[in-house]
Write a protein that holds these residues in place. Structure first.
Motif, mmCIF file in Angstrom:
data_model
loop_
_atom_site.group_PDB
_atom_site.id
_atom_site.type_symbol
_atom_site.label_atom_id
_atom_site.label_comp_id
_atom_site.label_asym_id
_atom_site.label_seq_id
_atom_site.Cartn_x
_atom_site.Cartn_y
_atom_site.Cartn_z
ATOM 1 N N PHE A 240 0.818 -1.213 0.000
ATOM 2 C CA PHE A 240 0.000 0.000 0.000
ATOM 3 C C PHE A 240 0.858 1.271 0.000
ATOM 4 C CE2 PHE A 240 -2.397 3.265 2.398
ATOM 5 C CZ PHE A 240 -3.503 3.394 1.560
ATOM 6 N N ILE A 241 1.996 1.219 0.700
ATOM 7 C CA ILE A 241 2.809 2.426 0.848
ATOM 8 C C ILE A 241 4.067 2.412 -0.025
ATOM 9 C CG2 ILE A 241 1.979 2.847 3.182
ATOM 10 C CD1 ILE A 241 4.537 1.686 4.279
ATOM 11 N N ALA A 242 4.228 1.381 -0.863
ATOM 12 C CA ALA A 242 5.456 1.248 -1.654
ATOM 13 C C ALA A 242 5.732 2.465 -2.521
ATOM 14 C CB ALA A 242 5.385 -0.013 -2.517
ATOM 15 N N GLY A 243 4.674 3.093 -3.015
ATOM 16 C CA GLY A 243 4.871 4.246 -3.888
ATOM 17 C C GLY A 243 5.383 5.471 -3.174
ATOM 18 N N GLN A 244 5.258 5.532 -1.839
ATOM 19 C CA GLN A 244 5.636 6.734 -1.099
ATOM 20 C C GLN A 244 6.980 6.618 -0.387
ATOM 21 O OE1 GLN A 244 1.418 6.794 0.736
ATOM 22 N NE2 GLN A 244 2.055 8.917 0.858
ATOM 23 N N VAL A 245 7.454 5.394 -0.132
ATOM 24 C CA VAL A 245 8.695 5.250 0.621
ATOM 25 C C VAL A 245 9.897 5.500 -0.284
ATOM 26 C CG1 VAL A 245 7.657 3.636 2.240
ATOM 27 C CG2 VAL A 245 8.828 2.745 0.218
ATOM 28 N N ASP A 246 11.047 5.766 0.356
ATOM 29 C CA ASP A 246 12.283 6.026 -0.389
ATOM 30 C C ASP A 246 13.038 4.754 -0.737
ATOM 31 O OD1 ASP A 246 12.318 9.047 -0.270
ATOM 32 O OD2 ASP A 246 12.215 8.591 1.867
ATOM 33 N N ARG A 247 12.959 3.720 0.116
ATOM 34 C CA ARG A 247 13.664 2.470 -0.116
ATOM 35 C C ARG A 247 12.765 1.299 0.241
ATOM 36 N NH1 ARG A 247 16.744 5.573 -1.900
ATOM 37 N NH2 ARG A 247 19.011 5.829 -1.560
ATOM 38 N N ILE A 248 12.945 0.196 -0.499
ATOM 39 C CA ILE A 248 12.270 -1.059 -0.190
ATOM 40 C C ILE A 248 13.357 -2.113 -0.034
ATOM 41 C CG2 ILE A 248 10.638 -2.824 -0.964
ATOM 42 C CD1 ILE A 248 9.296 -0.654 -2.682
ATOM 43 N N PHE A 249 13.597 -2.544 1.195
ATOM 44 C CA PHE A 249 14.595 -3.574 1.455
ATOM 45 C C PHE A 249 13.911 -4.939 1.402
ATOM 46 C CE2 PHE A 249 16.247 0.147 3.836
ATOM 47 C CZ PHE A 249 17.455 0.293 3.163
#
Length: 378
Positions: free
Chosen positions: A136-145
């Motif tokens: 849901f929030i992937a588009g707003q965060v700076d990094r996806i680990f």
């Protein structure tokens, strides 16, 4: 502009289960060791998990689960919004350099507050399927680990944010990587560890004793079983092992689980992310039974890399019978060299540098350190 201080504040948002809390705890210890301050945002369940985040500033925020139809959704929305406002008040005093979410609904208020306050953000996905909150929030965060090289439910437009780091594990588990696989002679004790995750697993209690009971008598007599059981079933399991004359140490909770993992020759378990991470870091062969009701069937996805490498065997719960377990046990335990080979293959899937890699990537994200040339090449 004044230079950024070397000691920063980080908020870790996790909760609900050990699957979210354990990697958050490992990262928190690493950040503290680097001279930073850490605060934990969680829910009541997460705050009660023993031996995690001792001495760390902890904030329990309301966070509703999006379920139960329109009325349930409305209640959850109000709880999440209330938690968001509380998190914003926390950020006014704690001043985080970044907020890192580890999935689960308890992370949502902290992440929404960070978006509102324009604080740098990251999420860590422990499973091989991107969880609903992280999705849901992937588009707003700076990094996806991520913990796996391939992540289902990740949209192509978000792939540029992804950093494969693995799943952080506790130092006590990491230390097992330097220990050799336990020696096993033809007449030596064969040690089996059975664990169903933080809540145990009824199906393991129902199937494993009878499955071990189908093994050859001379092999059964060499076995030593340690098994986690649900409270309501532990005495029945104890009686079954006694009837089969298989020595068994049973408990509803195993506080010394890493030590037990260290001496185990074979693990029979669910396929939660933390379990997979610990098996691969330590290098222990396993028979895994994915939880069929796991969200988006993520436990089945979790086992694919390890099974493909030859470090584990996976049995769907629908086919997890005493006969099938005994058959797989004999293939692993009675064929010469099979266990040692499987242990090495499991270890080849491990990512022991996950905690350090994630901490360094966070420092780089907030501008504390530059990326080294070799990291750029990687």
């Amino acid at each position: 502009m004044s230079p950024r201080p070397k000691s920063l504040h980080f908020v870790l948002a996790a909760g609900g289960t050990g699957g979210h809390m354990v990697p958050a705890h490992a990262l928190g210890l690493e950040l503290i060791a680097r001279g930073h301050r850490v605060a934990l945002v969680t829910d009541e369940r997460g705050a009660k998990i023993p031996n995690l985040f001792d001495g760390v500033q902890t904030h329990v925020l309301p966070a509703g689960r999006i379920a139960g139809g329109p009325i349930g959704w409305a209640k959850a929305g109000r709880a999440i919004w209330e938690g968001r406002d509380m998190a914003r008040r926390l950020y006014d005093t704690f001043r985080p350099a970044a907020v890192i979410g580890f999935g689960g609904y308890p992370a949502m208020p902290a992440m929404l507050a960070a978006f509102a306050d324009k604080v740098p953000t990251a999420v860590h996905e422990q499973n091989a399927v991107l969880g609903r909150v992280n999705r849901f929030i992937a588009g707003q965060v700076d990094r996806i680990f991520t913990a796996y090289p391939e992540i289902a439910k990740l949209r192509p437009r978000h792939e540029g944010k992804v950093r494969l780091v693995g799943n952080p594990v506790r130092d006590v588990v990491l230390s097992l990587r330097d220990q050799p696989f336990p020696a096993l002679t033809e007449d030596g004790v064969f040690r089996v560890l059975v664990t169903g995750g933080s809540q145990g697993a009824t199906v393991l209690s129902e199937v494993v004793p009878d499955g071990l009971g189908l093994l050859p008598v001379n092999f059964r007599r060499r076995m030593q079983v340690t098994q986690q059981c649900r409270p309501e079933g532990i005495e029945a399991v104890r009686a079954r092992y006694a009837a089969l004359e298989i020595p068994a140490d049973l408990a509803t909770y195993l506080p010394d689980l890493p030590d037990r993992l260290g001496w185990a020759h074979l693990v029979i378990a669910r396929a939660g992310a933390s379990t997979i991470a610990e098996l691969t870091v330590a290098g222990r062969p396993a028979i895994l039974v994915p939880l069929p009701t796991a969200m988006d069937d993520h436990q089945t996805a979790n086992v694919r890399e390890l099974v493909a490498a030859g470090g584990a065997r996976s049995i769907p719960q629908s086919r997890f019978t005493p006969v099938e377990l005994a058959k797989q046990m004999q293939k692993l335990a009675l064929e010469p060299g099979a266990l040692v080979n499987a242990a090495a293959r499991a270890k080849s899937c491990g990512r022991p540098d996950a905690t350090r890699a994630m901490a360094e990537a966070l420092e780089e994200m907030v501008g504390l350190r530059a990326v080294r040339p070799e990291e750029q090449a990687a």
